[in-house]
Design a protein around this motif. Structure first.
Motif, PDB file in Angstrom:
ATOM      1  N   TRP A 198       0.856  -1.307   0.134  1.00 19.78           N
ATOM      2  CA  TRP A 198       0.061   0.072   0.216  1.00 19.78           C
ATOM      3  C   TRP A 198       0.845   1.418   0.107  1.00 19.78           C
ATOM      4  CZ3 TRP A 198      -4.422   0.289  -1.810  1.00 19.78           C
ATOM      5  CH2 TRP A 198      -5.533  -0.636  -2.098  1.00 19.78           C
ATOM      6  N   LEU A 202       0.233   4.606  -2.519  1.00 22.13           N
ATOM      7  CA  LEU A 202       0.287   5.551  -2.641  1.00 22.13           C
ATOM      8  C   LEU A 202       1.321   6.331  -2.429  1.00 22.13           C
ATOM      9  CD1 LEU A 202      -0.629   4.909   1.331  1.00 22.13           C
ATOM     10  CD2 LEU A 202      -2.463   5.412  -0.214  1.00 22.13           C
ATOM     11  N   GLU A 206       0.607   9.698  -5.600  1.00 21.59           N
ATOM     12  CA  GLU A 206       1.551  10.809  -5.060  1.00 21.59           C
ATOM     13  C   GLU A 206       2.534  11.023  -5.330  1.00 21.59           C
ATOM     14  OE1 GLU A 206       1.211  10.447  -0.131  1.00 21.59           O
ATOM     15  OE2 GLU A 206      -1.037  10.326  -0.547  1.00 21.59           O
ATOM     16  N   ARG A 213       3.120  11.669   4.947  1.00 22.32           N
ATOM     17  CA  ARG A 213       2.588  10.643   4.661  1.00 22.32           C
ATOM     18  C   ARG A 213       4.183   9.560   5.516  1.00 22.32           C
ATOM     19  NH1 ARG A 213       3.161   6.479   2.203  1.00 22.32           N
ATOM     20  NH2 ARG A 213       2.713   7.862   0.534  1.00 22.32           N
TER      21      ARG A 213
END
Length: 236
Positions: A198, A202, A206, A213
């Motif tokens: 994941w 992400l 991004e 994050r």
């Protein structure tokens, strides 16, 4: 000359229907769903779909509730159902076949999950893949609303939640035919493998910017629950 019955007019109507399906227009979706259920259930007559409405929340899939009724062997049957359809776009890529497969495999295992009926990957019916399952009774608890979100049953809900989580963790996924899951042949480390996956998804969405994050925060949040899951068998 405005010829709505000619080829151009037919193309325009088809394009309009597709737009309405993409947008989740209730009338168009009800019509298409009735045709779909008729095709999937030989021997039934007078299939009708009505009261279709979008349930908002989340971004991985679109969720609609609807009611359907039909006649089978002289009996009138009516069901409250849920349709889960791929979202048109989004950062989270749904695995609707995985969700359907897990629900189907866990039927009869003492887990309160809806019965699933149809998984449709062909976009000809509703423009995007979808699956259909039962609408479960009850309501979601909203901790952000005014008053008690569980109507005085908070302790009971909490006990049931952790009982069910323990029951789920104790299921050997191989014994119920889920060894084909991603990481299904691993014996441990599920949380770490999923975290890596994941984070990569992400990162791609991004542009690799983790400013807001940091992995350490994600890892700290994920580890306790993930370690607890490894006490059981399941890679979910």
């Amino acid at each position: 000359m405005d010829d709505r019955t000619g080829p151009a007019g037919r193309r325009s109507r088809r394009f309009s229907q597709r737009q309405l399906l993409q947008q989740g227009n209730p009338g168009v979706m009800e019509h298409r769903l009735a045709h779909y259920l008729t095709a999937q259930m030989p021997g039934v007559d007078d299939v009708e779909v009505y009261d279709l409405a979008r349930i908002y929340g989340g971004s991985s899939q679109e969720t609609f509730r609807f009611r359907a009724r039909w006649t089978q062997d002289g009996q009138n049957i009516e069901r409250s159902l849920i349709l889960r359809r791929d979202a048109a776009a989004g950062l989270v890529v749904a695995e609707r076949d995985l969700e359907y497969t897990v629900y189907k495999a866990l039927a009869g295992q003492g887990i309160p999950i809806p019965a699933v009926y149809f998984l449709e990957l062909d976009s000809q019916w509703l423009e995007r893949p979808f699956f259909i399952m039962d609408l479960c009774p009850g309501k979601p608890g909203n901790p952000y609303g005014a008053g008690d979100p569980y109507d005085g049953h908070g302790e009971e809900v909490g006990r049931h939640f952790w009982t069910i989580m323990g029951r789920l963790a104790a299921i050997d996924h191989r014994a119920v035919g889920l060894d084909r899951l991603r990481n299904g042949n691993e014996s441990k480390g599920f949380w770490s493998l999923e975290l890596d996956r994941w984070e990569a998804i992400l990162d791609e969405g991004e542009g690799g910017d983790r400013t807001h994050r940091p992995r350490s925060v994600t890892l700290a949040a994920a580890q306790p629950a993930a370690r607890a899951s490894e006490a059981g068998h399941c890679p979910w």
